[in-house]
Design a protein around this motif. Structure first.
Motif, PDB file in Angstrom:
ATOM      1  N   VAL A  96      47.121  17.909  20.653  1.00 19.12           N
ATOM      2  CA  VAL A  96      46.787  17.735  22.060  1.00 19.12           C
ATOM      3  C   VAL A  96      45.686  16.683  22.156  1.00 19.12           C
ATOM      4  CG1 VAL A  96      45.192  19.693  21.960  1.00 19.12           C
ATOM      5  CG2 VAL A  96      45.979  18.865  24.181  1.00 19.12           C
ATOM      6  N   LEU A 122      53.008  27.282  26.275  1.00 16.14           N
ATOM      7  CA  LEU A 122      53.605  25.988  25.971  1.00 16.14           C
ATOM      8  C   LEU A 122      54.654  26.078  24.861  1.00 16.14           C
ATOM      9  CD1 LEU A 122      50.397  23.757  26.098  1.00 16.14           C
ATOM     10  CD2 LEU A 122      52.095  24.122  27.895  1.00 16.14           C
ATOM     11  N   TYR A 172      51.029  16.987  23.253  1.00 19.95           N
ATOM     12  CA  TYR A 172      50.592  17.164  24.637  1.00 19.95           C
ATOM     13  C   TYR A 172      49.458  16.213  24.989  1.00 19.95           C
ATOM     14  CZ  TYR A 172      53.321  21.445  24.526  1.00 19.95           C
ATOM     15  OH  TYR A 172      54.347  22.336  24.412  1.00 19.95           O
ATOM     16  N   GLY A 213      54.490  16.217  26.541  1.00 20.13           N
ATOM     17  CA  GLY A 213      54.126  17.166  27.593  1.00 20.13           C
ATOM     18  C   GLY A 213      52.785  16.783  28.197  1.00 20.13           C
ATOM     19  N   ILE A 249      49.762  18.118  30.490  1.00 30.03           N
ATOM     20  CA  ILE A 249      49.150  19.332  31.034  1.00 30.03           C
ATOM     21  C   ILE A 249      48.371  18.986  32.298  1.00 30.03           C
ATOM     22  CG2 ILE A 249      47.510  21.188  30.568  1.00 30.03           C
ATOM     23  CD1 ILE A 249      48.136  20.788  27.570  1.00 30.03           C
TER      24      ILE A 249
END
Length: 219
Positions: free
Chosen positions: A212, A183, A192, A143, A145
């Motif tokens: 992340v 999320l 992420y 993912g 962002i």
């Protein structure tokens, strides 16, 4: 939409505690954020009255000496022993110590909290980044962002991830405000990549259920 950015000032007088001043080494580089800049000279004087030497510098993209922006903290070559950061959050102190590997003293005028980051904190931070980086290379469903905020949008750089890592599937998640809880609607994503404010992967790291990593830290 036309946007006007206004520097907002903290209106209470900042008085540095004696316990903090006594801990500081002989030469400190002083940094603060926009809301405390009007009191920078006062804070500098408080330190110098104890016999310490204070350095003020102007990093890239800032408008004032002593101002810090976490998204462009750099390595400083001046002769000094430690940093002193006046402000909230731990993102700026963490960014300073990661890039410079020098002790960072931090004081939050609103909560009156004092903190000190040293070499062991650098090790812990690097391990966290290395862990997230390893997860990126092991994962297939990534993912990304993205934010619409001016000055933080990195859409073109983010799209290049698809060209560089062709065996991975990238899902671009665009929002004005980044909410880690939202999320959770994408359970198939393994980790992420953050292309918005770098602070998200530092101060808000514990709010994410999955690793992340800031885009700048991939390699």
């Amino acid at each position: 939409m036309k946007v006007m950015f206004v520097e907002v000032e903290y209106d209470e007088k900042v008085k540095l505690p004696k316990t903090l001043l006594e801990k500081l080494p002989e030469k400190v580089m002083l940094f603060t954020t926009a809301q405390f800049l009007k009191q920078l000279d006062s804070m500098k004087n408080q330190i110098e009255k104890t016999g310490k030497h204070v350095l003020l510098t102007m990093p890239r993209h800032t408008r004032h000496k002593g101002q810090i922006l976490g998204c462009n903290v750099q390595e400083f070559i001046e002769d000094f022993d430690a940093f002193l950061y006046i402000g909230d959050g731990m993102f700026h102190p963490q960014a300073l110590i990661l890039k410079n590997n020098k002790p960072v003293f931090a004081y939050d005028p609103m909560t009156k909290e004092e903190k000190e980051l040293s070499g062991k904190d650098v090790t812990a931070l690097k391990k966290r980044v290395q862990g997230a980086r390893a997860k990126f290379f092991m994962s297939t469903e990534i993912g990304v962002i993205l934010t619409t905020k001016p000055g933080q949008s990195k859409l073109q750089q983010a799209l290049k991830l698809k060209e560089r890592y062709k065996k991975k599937n990238f899902y671009y998640l665009l929002s004005s405000n980044i909410d880690p809880q939202s999320l959770e609607n994408f359970p198939f994503i393994e980790m992420y990549i953050n292309t918005a404010c770098e602070r998200i992967a530092f101060d808000d790291n514990d709010k994410f259920l999955k690793p992340v990593l800031n885009m700048e830290d991939i390699e």
